[in-house]
Design an enzyme around this catalytic site. Sequence first.
Site, PDB file in Angstrom:
ATOM      1  N   HIS A  88     -17.954   7.439   2.625  1.00 52.74           N
ATOM      2  CA  HIS A  88     -17.733   6.252   3.454  1.00 52.74           C
ATOM      3  C   HIS A  88     -18.970   5.901   4.263  1.00 52.74           C
ATOM      4  CE1 HIS A  88     -13.900   8.510   2.947  1.00 52.74           C
ATOM      5  NE2 HIS A  88     -13.494   7.336   2.514  1.00 52.74           N
TER       6      HIS A  88
HETATM    7 FE1  FES Z   1     -15.853   9.642   5.012  1.00 57.16          FE
HETATM    8 FE2  FES Z   1     -17.818  11.411   4.878  1.00 57.16          FE
HETATM    9  S1  FES Z   1     -17.915   9.391   5.535  1.00 57.16           S
HETATM   10  S2  FES Z   1     -15.756  11.667   4.285  1.00 57.16           S
END
Ligand code: FES
Length: 188
Positions: free
Chosen positions: A154
């Site tokens: 993410h």
């Molecule tokens: Fe979501 Fe690493 S940014 S698990």
Amino acid sequence: MAENAAIDTATTETGGTVRRRDFINIAAVSAAGIGAVSVVYPLISQMSASADVLAESTTEVDFSAVKPGQAIKAIFQKQPVFIRNLTPAEVAAAKAVDPTSLRDPQTLEERTKTGHENMLITMGVCTHLGCIPLGPFDGGTVLGEFGGYFCPCHGSHYDTAARVRKGPAPKNLHVPDYKIDGTVVTIG
Ligand code: FES
């Protein structure tokens, strides 16, 4: 009646009398107490970790082959752990940051051992949802915008002290308990 009284009472050490039924009750409670102790002890014995289990709970790594700018992954308690040898420039970059400006304020000194501030040892588990961040492993060049680690799930960016700088991760990469002896780190 006098005979019944002799059966139902007995003389105590202090000269008083107690009824034999009380003796039986006291004896039964005492026996139960001993029984409880003898039941609890094996349970505690079984709960104590054996030497084998304790050995499995630590990870020992010789990092002498990890050159400045490189990192390796090891496994600690079934989870990845990053062992990274920071370059002088990476150490300087980490120290140049005002920790009060960070989401999870910590200095490089707080995240490393005295005399080994170039050895950054953290769990390799993103604090957002647990993905394994990318870093300088096996010549990897994806380090994120702050030169540390990048979590592709993410988009969390960690700096050269593995502190979160951007993205959804709420905390820095966790630093486990460890000690360094020469070129050997024992984690756990
Ligand atoms: Fe979501 Fe690493 S940014 S698990």
